[in-house]
Motif scaffolding. Structure first.
Motif, PDB file in Angstrom:
ATOM      1  N   VAL A   1     -23.270 -27.411-110.519  1.00 26.99           N
ATOM      2  CA  VAL A   1     -22.155 -28.042-111.238  1.00 26.99           C
ATOM      3  C   VAL A   1     -21.385 -27.003-112.035  1.00 26.99           C
ATOM      4  CG1 VAL A   1     -22.981 -28.743-113.499  1.00 26.99           C
ATOM      5  CG2 VAL A   1     -21.563 -30.244-112.251  1.00 26.99           C
ATOM      6  N   LEU A   2     -22.058 -25.938-112.424  1.00 29.44           N
ATOM      7  CA  LEU A   2     -21.327 -24.896-113.131  1.00 29.44           C
ATOM      8  C   LEU A   2     -20.648 -23.931-112.177  1.00 29.44           C
ATOM      9  CD1 LEU A   2     -23.816 -24.126-116.010  1.00 29.44           C
ATOM     10  CD2 LEU A   2     -21.676 -25.346-116.110  1.00 29.44           C
ATOM     11  N   LYS A   3     -21.222 -23.773-110.958  1.00 32.86           N
ATOM     12  CA  LYS A   3     -20.717 -22.742-110.065  1.00 32.86           C
ATOM     13  C   LYS A   3     -19.545 -23.221-109.226  1.00 32.86           C
ATOM     14  CE  LYS A   3     -21.908 -20.462-105.829  1.00 32.86           C
ATOM     15  NZ  LYS A   3     -22.722 -20.726-104.649  1.00 32.86           N
ATOM     16  N   PHE A   4     -19.642 -24.398-108.637  1.00 34.37           N
ATOM     17  CA  PHE A   4     -18.628 -24.796-107.668  1.00 34.37           C
ATOM     18  C   PHE A   4     -17.291 -25.027-108.336  1.00 34.37           C
ATOM     19  CE2 PHE A   4     -22.252 -26.077-104.941  1.00 34.37           C
ATOM     20  CZ  PHE A   4     -22.034 -25.076-104.039  1.00 34.37           C
ATOM     21  N   GLN A   5     -16.234 -24.769-107.578  1.00 29.74           N
ATOM     22  CA  GLN A   5     -14.932 -24.647-108.195  1.00 29.74           C
ATOM     23  C   GLN A   5     -14.047 -25.868-108.026  1.00 29.74           C
ATOM     24  OE1 GLN A   5     -13.574 -22.193-110.140  1.00 29.74           O
ATOM     25  NE2 GLN A   5     -15.689 -21.596-110.298  1.00 29.74           N
ATOM     26  N   ASP A   6     -14.367 -26.775-107.116  1.00 25.12           N
ATOM     27  CA  ASP A   6     -13.490 -27.936-107.006  1.00 25.12           C
ATOM     28  C   ASP A   6     -14.278 -29.222-107.194  1.00 25.12           C
ATOM     29  OD1 ASP A   6     -13.573 -28.945-103.740  1.00 25.12           O
ATOM     30  OD2 ASP A   6     -14.532 -27.116-104.423  1.00 25.12           O
ATOM     31  N   PHE A   7     -13.557 -30.263-107.588  1.00 27.50           N
ATOM     32  CA  PHE A   7     -14.214 -31.457-108.113  1.00 27.50           C
ATOM     33  C   PHE A   7     -15.069 -32.171-107.081  1.00 27.50           C
ATOM     34  CE2 PHE A   7     -13.942 -36.089-108.465  1.00 27.50           C
ATOM     35  CZ  PHE A   7     -14.742 -36.243-109.563  1.00 27.50           C
ATOM     36  N   TYR A   8     -14.565 -32.306-105.835  1.00 26.79           N
ATOM     37  CA  TYR A   8     -15.296 -33.149-104.898  1.00 26.79           C
ATOM     38  C   TYR A   8     -16.618 -32.536-104.488  1.00 26.79           C
ATOM     39  CZ  TYR A   8     -11.379 -36.279-104.611  1.00 26.79           C
ATOM     40  OH  TYR A   8     -10.421 -37.179-104.934  1.00 26.79           O
ATOM     41  N   SER A   9     -16.672 -31.191-104.326  1.00 29.48           N
ATOM     42  CA  SER A   9     -17.981 -30.626-103.977  1.00 29.48           C
ATOM     43  C   SER A   9     -18.946 -30.754-105.137  1.00 29.48           C
ATOM     44  CB  SER A   9     -17.860 -29.185-103.514  1.00 29.48           C
ATOM     45  OG  SER A   9     -16.883 -28.516-104.198  1.00 29.48           O
ATOM     46  N   ARG A  10     -18.430 -30.642-106.361  1.00 25.83           N
ATOM     47  CA  ARG A  10     -19.308 -30.881-107.514  1.00 25.83           C
ATOM     48  C   ARG A  10     -19.853 -32.296-107.492  1.00 25.83           C
ATOM     49  NH1 ARG A  10     -15.988 -27.467-111.163  1.00 25.83           N
ATOM     50  NH2 ARG A  10     -14.513 -29.145-111.357  1.00 25.83           N
ATOM     51  N   ALA A  11     -18.960 -33.261-107.232  1.00 33.03           N
ATOM     52  CA  ALA A  11     -19.379 -34.661-107.262  1.00 33.03           C
ATOM     53  C   ALA A  11     -20.422 -34.936-106.199  1.00 33.03           C
ATOM     54  CB  ALA A  11     -18.182 -35.576-107.055  1.00 33.03           C
ATOM     55  N   VAL A  12     -20.243 -34.340-105.009  1.00 36.04           N
ATOM     56  CA  VAL A  12     -21.210 -34.592-103.944  1.00 36.04           C
ATOM     57  C   VAL A  12     -22.537 -33.934-104.261  1.00 36.04           C
ATOM     58  CG1 VAL A  12     -21.694 -34.188-101.531  1.00 36.04           C
ATOM     59  CG2 VAL A  12     -19.457 -34.890-102.197  1.00 36.04           C
TER      60      VAL A  12
ATOM     61  N   LYS B   1      -6.119 -34.442-105.324  1.00 33.16           N
ATOM     62  CA  LYS B   1      -6.505 -33.908-104.029  1.00 33.16           C
ATOM     63  C   LYS B   1      -6.836 -32.442-104.175  1.00 33.16           C
ATOM     64  CE  LYS B   1      -4.122 -37.195-101.297  1.00 33.16           C
ATOM     65  NZ  LYS B   1      -3.258 -37.465-100.174  1.00 33.16           N
ATOM     66  N   VAL B   2      -7.733 -31.996-103.324  1.00 28.95           N
ATOM     67  CA  VAL B   2      -8.158 -30.613-103.405  1.00 28.95           C
ATOM     68  C   VAL B   2      -7.550 -29.797-102.287  1.00 28.95           C
ATOM     69  CG1 VAL B   2     -10.144 -29.131-103.161  1.00 28.95           C
ATOM     70  CG2 VAL B   2     -10.231 -31.037-104.682  1.00 28.95           C
ATOM     71  N   ARG B   3      -7.434 -30.393-101.103  1.00 27.55           N
ATOM     72  CA  ARG B   3      -6.961 -29.624 -99.958  1.00 27.55           C
ATOM     73  C   ARG B   3      -5.822 -30.357 -99.286  1.00 27.55           C
ATOM     74  NH1 ARG B   3     -11.536 -28.345 -96.116  1.00 27.55           N
ATOM     75  NH2 ARG B   3     -12.961 -28.243 -97.860  1.00 27.55           N
TER      76      ARG B   3
END
Lengths: 189, 174, 100, 86
Positions: free
Chosen positions: C24-35, C93-95
């Motif tokens: 949760v600290l490393k990943f940079q965009d919201f949806y990958s954090r949420a997953v 949206k992220v992408r």
């Protein structure tokens, strides 16, 4: 050691909840604050108080604050930048000049008792406009910024005055669109 | 606030009494866990409170017979639960591998389901959300919108076969 | 013996949870954090609580932890889904290429 | 300093990571995600605290949290989604 970490978290969150301008952030901070508070009550041998704090703090207080926040109108802002392939934290936080710009717009909204809600997207402008749920669309290309606002929205005029006075060297233009879809553009150096 | 559905009493059958008894026994056991004793007096008290709660809920809150809506057998639930745990751990290890190596390809895919009961569809969506690597975004009829961590294909059938695993088969069987 | 296995499970679950917090600290965009987070967190939570059940032995303590586990497994997907759906409905949206 | 006390400290440090995400998270949804993360850490901490003291009535608080802890995050995300209507 253990309780020191908890006390540190509590102090930081309480301070942030007072300090922040955006009220829905403060609601989240207070939610975590009450979670940690409940555990601190438990740690100091008061489980009955901890149960009360758990029920009141996590459900009731959040509901109360959110109901109180309904008085504020939400101002829906969309920020689009087609240069970025993806929206990641670095793009949101830093940007070229837009970090300061967005913060200024947020502050103006808060002075007018509007609650700003900013959404970031890399989509092209047409698809953003087609969604039709945003009050204000800000579009950035390199150093130039275009602001799209509805024609009937009096707040856009105020924003325009502010941006002209504040950012004299920024290339900034305003576009008004109506319900019928025709745009009239005014260019500001 | 009185429900209009409840005006004509439901037929009392042996099947219905058996179902009530099963739910009441479950309530009594949970009451026993909460009060930390399985003494007969406590269990009987729990059964009485559970029955009263059951009838009150039936009469005032639910508009229709919940047993028909939420039909899910006890042993089937246990088998489903164990299957869910196995799937959670399998997907958990693969998610761990992806975090460490940083191989991510997050995207949204649309999958279709063959279930027609709303309760079963929501159960399927819940299981998909609980399995590491996928989160259900929205449901619309039989279509599910899923965020997938390792998006290898965007074809609904192919993606659905990987994401749903064997949940759907277990839910289909009555 | 059983207590030792419980300790091992607790350590393993804490490792899982730590991976979730790291991601949760490393990943940079919201949806990958949420997953990633909520899910890895679920696995870690389950493992830690099963370890605690083994450590405490056969008594009412274990049954109460089992109840906590069941309730948590029922309610975690609700909140994760609510957050992801809220972000999606607001148009975050992220992408550009896909739907995210 | 037993094993269980060490677990409590590790859980507190992990919760600190969640608090960091709540503070730096650029959007409101990141903050709600952090709230979700911290609430599960608090449940684990309560369970281990009860395990250390060997008092099972402390677990009632953890049961309450696992039952109603999700209401807060669901309410806030619905509030954001419906533009100010709960």
């Amino acid at each position: 050691m253990f309780e020191l970490i908890l006390f540190g978290i509590m102090i930081v969150l309480a301070f942030l909840a007072i300090e922040t301008n955006i009220l829905r952030k403060a609601v989240v901070f207070l939610g975590i604050f009450s979670l940690v508070t409940s555990f601190v009550y438990l740690y100091n041998n008061a489980p009955d108080v901890a149960i009360a704090e758990a029920v009141i703090g996590s459900a009731l207080v959040t509901l109360l604050y959110l109901t109180a926040l309904r008085r504020y109108k939400v101002y829906n802002i969309c920020f689009t930048n087609e240069e970025f392939g993806t929206v990641v934290d670095r793009n949101i936080i830093e940007g070229t000049r837009r970090g300061q710009l967005l913060r200024d717009i947020e502050n103006i909204c808060l002075n007018r008792e509007l609650e700003p809600q900013i959404v970031y997207t890399p989509d092209p402008l047409e698809s953003v406009k087609a969604r039709g749920i945003y009050d204000l669309i800000i579009r950035q290309e390199k150093d130039s910024i275009t602001v799209y606002g509805h024609r009937d929205n009096y707040f856009v005029d105020e924003l325009e005055m502010f941006l002209i006075l504040r950012y004299k060297d920024l290339e900034c233009s305003f576009v008004r669109f109506g319900d019928d879809g025709d745009d009239d553009e005014e260019q500001i150096a | 606030m009185m429900s209009s559905v409840d005006n004509h009493p439901r037929p009392v059958s042996l099947d219905r009494i058996l179902r009530l008894a099963r739910v009441t026994v479950m309530f009594a056991i949970i009451w026993g866990i909460f009060s930390e004793s399985f003494a007969p007096g406590q269990l009987i008290l729990g059964a009485i409170v559970g029955l009263v709660t059951l009838f009150a809920t039936d009469k005032y809150i639910l508009k229709q017979d919940y047993v028909a809506t939420y039909r899910f057998g006890f042993f089937r639930a246990i088998r489903y639960f164990f299957n869910l745990m196995i799937q959670i751990y399998l997907a958990g290890f693969s998610a761990l591998y992806r975090i460490i190596t940083g191989k991510l390809n997050v995207d949204v895919v649309e999958i279709h389901t063959e279930l027609d009961d709303p309760f079963l569809i929501s159960l399927l969506a819940n299981s998909i959300t609980l399995t590491p690597g996928t989160v259900t975004l929205a449901t619309e009829g039989r279509k599910l919108l899923v965020i997938w961590i390792n998006c290898s294909t965007r074809d609904p059938d192919e993606a659905g076969r990987i994401i749903k695993a064997n949940f759907e088969d277990l839910l289909m069987r009555r | 013996m059983i207590v030792g296995a419980g300790y091992a499970l607790i350590a393993f679950g804490l490792f899982f949870t730590a991976t979730g917090v790291y991601s949760v600290l490393k990943f940079q965009d919201f949806y990958s954090r949420a997953v990633i987070t909520s899910k890895v967190d679920t696995v870690g939570f389950t493992t830690v609580l099963i370890g605690a059940m083994l450590v405490s032995g056969a008594n009412f303590f274990t049954l109460k932890i089992a109840l906590i586990l069941v309730f948590e497994l029922l309610t975690t997907p609700l909140s994760t889904h609510a957050i992801a759906h809220s972000a999606y409905a607001a148009g975050y949206k992220v992408r550009r290429s896909g739907d995210v | 300093m037993s094993f269980l006390n060490g677990v409590l400290i590790v859980v507190a440090v992990l919760g600190l990571g969640g608090v960091a995400r709540v503070i730096i998270g650029p959007t409101i949804w990141d903050r709600i995600l952090g709230l979700n993360l911290i609430s599960s850490k608090i449940i684990v901490a309560i369970v281990f605290f009860a395990l250390i003291l060997e008092k099972s009535f402390l677990l009632d608080i953890a049961i309450i949290y696992s039952l109603i802890g999700f209401i807060g995050s669901v309410l806030i995300s619905r509030f954001v989604e419906k533009k100010g209507q709960v």
